[in-house]
Design an enzyme around this catalytic site. Structure first.
Site, PDB file in Angstrom:
ATOM      1  N   ASN A  76       0.828  -1.202   0.000  1.00 19.05           N
ATOM      2  CA  ASN A  76       0.000   0.000   0.000  1.00 19.05           C
ATOM      3  C   ASN A  76       0.863   1.253   0.000  1.00 19.05           C
ATOM      4  OD1 ASN A  76      -0.433   1.907   2.563  1.00 19.05           O
ATOM      5  ND2 ASN A  76       0.245  -0.111   3.314  1.00 19.05           N
ATOM      6  N   PHE A  92      -1.710   8.321   4.271  1.00 24.27           N
ATOM      7  CA  PHE A  92      -2.464   8.969   5.359  1.00 24.27           C
ATOM      8  C   PHE A  92      -3.723   9.689   4.852  1.00 24.27           C
ATOM      9  CE2 PHE A  92       1.431   9.737   8.377  1.00 24.27           C
ATOM     10  CZ  PHE A  92       1.515   8.375   8.593  1.00 24.27           C
ATOM     11  N   SER A 150       5.600   5.210   8.693  1.00 27.64           N
ATOM     12  CA  SER A 150       4.948   4.956   7.412  1.00 27.64           C
ATOM     13  C   SER A 150       5.922   5.314   6.300  1.00 27.64           C
ATOM     14  CB  SER A 150       3.688   5.798   7.266  1.00 27.64           C
ATOM     15  OG  SER A 150       3.273   5.772   5.906  1.00 27.64           O
ATOM     16  N   ASN A 198       5.033   6.034   3.346  1.00 25.37           N
ATOM     17  CA  ASN A 198       4.292   6.703   2.272  1.00 25.37           C
ATOM     18  C   ASN A 198       4.075   8.195   2.469  1.00 25.37           C
ATOM     19  OD1 ASN A 198       3.908   4.207   0.891  1.00 25.37           O
ATOM     20  ND2 ASN A 198       2.419   3.670   2.485  1.00 25.37           N
ATOM     21  N   THR A 199       4.662   8.755   3.518  1.00 24.12           N
ATOM     22  CA  THR A 199       4.679  10.206   3.694  1.00 24.12           C
ATOM     23  C   THR A 199       6.140  10.620   3.582  1.00 24.12           C
ATOM     24  OG1 THR A 199       2.690  10.281   5.073  1.00 24.12           O
ATOM     25  CG2 THR A 199       4.252  12.097   5.343  1.00 24.12           C
ATOM     26  N   LYS A 236       5.622   3.769  16.897  1.00 30.57           N
ATOM     27  CA  LYS A 236       5.573   2.705  15.881  1.00 30.57           C
ATOM     28  C   LYS A 236       6.800   2.782  14.991  1.00 30.57           C
ATOM     29  CE  LYS A 236       2.577   0.263  12.748  1.00 30.57           C
ATOM     30  NZ  LYS A 236       1.180   0.098  12.335  1.00 30.57           N
ATOM     31  N   ASN A 249       5.897  -1.513  11.326  1.00 34.49           N
ATOM     32  CA  ASN A 249       5.113  -1.023  10.195  1.00 34.49           C
ATOM     33  C   ASN A 249       5.464  -1.864   8.958  1.00 34.49           C
ATOM     34  OD1 ASN A 249       3.552   0.789   8.534  1.00 34.49           O
ATOM     35  ND2 ASN A 249       3.941   2.377  10.068  1.00 34.49           N
TER      36      ASN A 249
HETATM   37  C1  LIG Z   1      -3.586  -0.684   3.527  1.00 39.24           C
HETATM   38  C2  LIG Z   1      -2.755  -0.463   4.748  1.00 39.24           C
HETATM   39  C3  LIG Z   1      -2.801   0.763   5.380  1.00 39.24           C
HETATM   40  C4  LIG Z   1      -2.023   0.992   6.524  1.00 39.24           C
HETATM   41  N1  LIG Z   1      -2.110   2.203   7.137  1.00 39.24           N
HETATM   42  C5  LIG Z   1      -1.413   2.410   8.285  1.00 39.24           C
HETATM   43  C6  LIG Z   1      -1.526   3.631   8.970  1.00 39.24           C
HETATM   44  O1  LIG Z   1      -2.289   4.519   8.590  1.00 39.24           O
HETATM   45  N2  LIG Z   1      -0.783   3.805  10.094  1.00 39.24           N
HETATM   46  C7  LIG Z   1       0.049   2.826  10.571  1.00 39.24           C
HETATM   47  O2  LIG Z   1       0.696   3.034  11.604  1.00 39.24           O
HETATM   48  N3  LIG Z   1       0.159   1.642   9.949  1.00 39.24           N
HETATM   49  C8  LIG Z   1      -0.553   1.417   8.819  1.00 39.24           C
HETATM   50  N4  LIG Z   1      -0.434   0.215   8.186  1.00 39.24           N
HETATM   51  C9  LIG Z   1       0.497  -0.819   8.718  1.00 39.24           C
HETATM   52  C10 LIG Z   1      -0.195  -1.839   9.607  1.00 39.24           C
HETATM   53  O3  LIG Z   1      -0.724  -1.235  10.764  1.00 39.24           O
HETATM   54  C11 LIG Z   1       0.798  -2.938  10.036  1.00 39.24           C
HETATM   55  O4  LIG Z   1       1.836  -2.352  10.814  1.00 39.24           O
HETATM   56  C12 LIG Z   1       1.432  -3.636   8.843  1.00 39.24           C
HETATM   57  O5  LIG Z   1       0.491  -3.844   7.811  1.00 39.24           O
HETATM   58  C13 LIG Z   1       2.047  -4.969   9.235  1.00 39.24           C
HETATM   59  O6  LIG Z   1       1.052  -5.833   9.741  1.00 39.24           O
HETATM   60  P1  LIG Z   1       0.387  -7.003   8.837  1.00 39.24           P
HETATM   61  O7  LIG Z   1       1.524  -7.773   8.242  1.00 39.24           O
HETATM   62  O8  LIG Z   1      -0.458  -7.782   9.788  1.00 39.24           O
HETATM   63  O9  LIG Z   1      -0.417  -6.326   7.784  1.00 39.24           O
HETATM   64  C14 LIG Z   1      -1.186  -0.037   7.035  1.00 39.24           C
HETATM   65  C15 LIG Z   1      -1.173  -1.283   6.401  1.00 39.24           C
HETATM   66  C16 LIG Z   1      -1.936  -1.511   5.274  1.00 39.24           C
HETATM   67  C17 LIG Z   1      -1.885  -2.868   4.612  1.00 39.24           C
END
Ligand SMILES: Cc1cc2nc3c(=O)[nH]c(=O)nc-3n(C[C@H](O)[C@H](O)[C@H](O)COP(=O)(O)O)c2cc1C
Length: 351
Positions: free
Chosen positions: A119, A123, A189, A191-192, A227, A257
């Site tokens: 992704n 934000f 993140s 992506n910022t 985080k 993350n």
């Molecule tokens: C579509 C998407 C959006 C995410 N948005 C955020 C976010 O806004 N803030 C954040 O701290 N982590 C965000 N994450 C990261 C997740 O909270 C998590 O740390 C990461 O996906 C690893 O966990 P997983 O393997 O179970 O997905 C996002 C993940 C995905 C897939």
């Protein structure tokens, strides 16, 4: 596993663009969240038989350690549904102080053959004031005394310069702290632009100190977690960041993350899309970083495991390695809404 989710719903949703499927699912859960009858029915079907599996996260009692990770319910529209599905808590956000649209679509991709997602949402947020309304309403519907924790993950707006970033985190915390059991400062993140530079020790110490001061200025002292990214050049760098955040007053860490790395094993056509990779391909990397954070903390702070937690065995391993709780995002996309109930059943019996 061949219930209605795997036979019917997942194939239907997976025919849609990933973000369209996400929006449709979240809209459904938001609707359910406004209906007491629906919430009770879901809780009855999915988790009436769940044994408690109590844990404590930075002093917060959770009925079980399975917590929804940030990013799935960024605007806090479905808190009662996460409760009804059986989670021990949810982390809403990332919330930015002002509303913003995020990056251009498409920005979310399924790597089905790899059990992962990429992704680059950037934000997208309704902004702190709107999220506060949802948060207050959602918490009221869940009620007190259920040992269901609600964390609020905060970030900065894209157009705020990095040297003013702390102002954004503080502004978001000021609006949201009353509805939060914990605050998570997201400095990881991918992506910022430049956000991860806030993980540098001097920057993180300053930012966390400002966040902790604001999180302690309300009726309660709300613990602040940080985080972290899974991408580090050297273990010393990660250790220095953890130490600096602790100096700033951090009560814990979420590790991790998404990753910017792309393991050579990836098979899906979307593997090289720009953004953060999550899910099964992140498992070992995130677990390794989590272990390093636990070692650096030496019991001084709580560690929440996130990243590639895809089955109950992952939960057991991370808890055994020192995590206070775990967070899940990608596995929910692949395994569906029965996941928390199944995992709690497995975990509570396996103790
Ligand atoms: C579509 C998407 C959006 C995410 N948005 C955020 C976010 O806004 N803030 C954040 O701290 N982590 C965000 N994450 C990261 C997740 O909270 C998590 O740390 C990461 O996906 C690893 O966990 P997983 O393997 O179970 O997905 C996002 C993940 C995905 C897939």
């Amino acid at each position: 596993m061949n219930g209605p989710w795997h036979r019917l719903l997942r194939p239907l949703l997976f025919r849609l663009d990933a973000e369209a499927a996400h929006e449709m699912t979240l809209a459904g859960l938001a609707r359910v969240s406004r209906s007491r009858v629906s919430l009770d029915a879901i809780a009855q079907v999915l988790c009436a038989d769940l044994s408690p599996w109590p844990v404590a996260l930075a002093g917060i009692a959770l009925r079980n350690p399975i917590v929804l990770a940030a990013g799935l319910d960024k605007d806090a529209v479905a808190i009662p549904a996460w409760h009804a599905l059986g989670f021990g808590g949810c982390e809403i956000g990332t919330v930015t102080p002002r509303p913003q649209a995020g990056n251009a679509r498409p920005r979310l991709f399924r790597l089905v053959d790899d059990g992962g997602l990429v992704n680059r949402m950037g934000f997208n947020s309704a902004g702190a004031a709107a999220v506060r309304e949802h948060l207050v309403r959602g918490r009221a519907a869940v009620g007190d005394g259920s040992d269901f924790g609600v964390g609020v993950n905060v970030g900065k707006n894209k157009d705020t310069p990095l040297d003013r970033a702390a102002d954004d985190y503080v502004a978001a915390i000021a609006v949201l702290r009353d509805g939060a059991d914990w605050i998570t400062v997201n400095v990881s993140s991918p992506n910022t632009p430049d956000l991860r530079r806030l993980q540098q020790p001097t920057a993180v110490a300053h930012l966390v100190a400002a966040a902790v001061a604001e999180a302690s200025a309300g009726a309660r002292r709300v613990p602040v977690l940080v985080k972290l990214a899974p991408d580090w050049e050297h273990p010393d760098e990660l250790h220095a960041t953890v130490e600096a955040a602790l100096q700033g007053g951090a009560a814990g860490f979420v590790a991790t993350n998404t990753t910017l790395q792309r393991p050579l094993s990836l098979r899906s056509s979307h593997a090289l899309q720009a953004g953060g990779l999550s899910g099964a391909p992140l498992r070992e990397l995130a677990f390794d970083v989590m272990r390093q954070v636990v070692a650096s903390c030496q019991g001084r702070a709580a560690v929440v495991a996130a990243g590639g937690i895809t089955e109950p065995a992952d939960v057991r391993e991370r808890l055994a390695a020192g995590a206070a709780a775990v967070q899940v995002y990608s596995a929910l996309v692949f395994e569906g809404p029965g996941l928390p109930g199944r995992w709690v059943r497995d975990g509570a019996h396996g103790r």
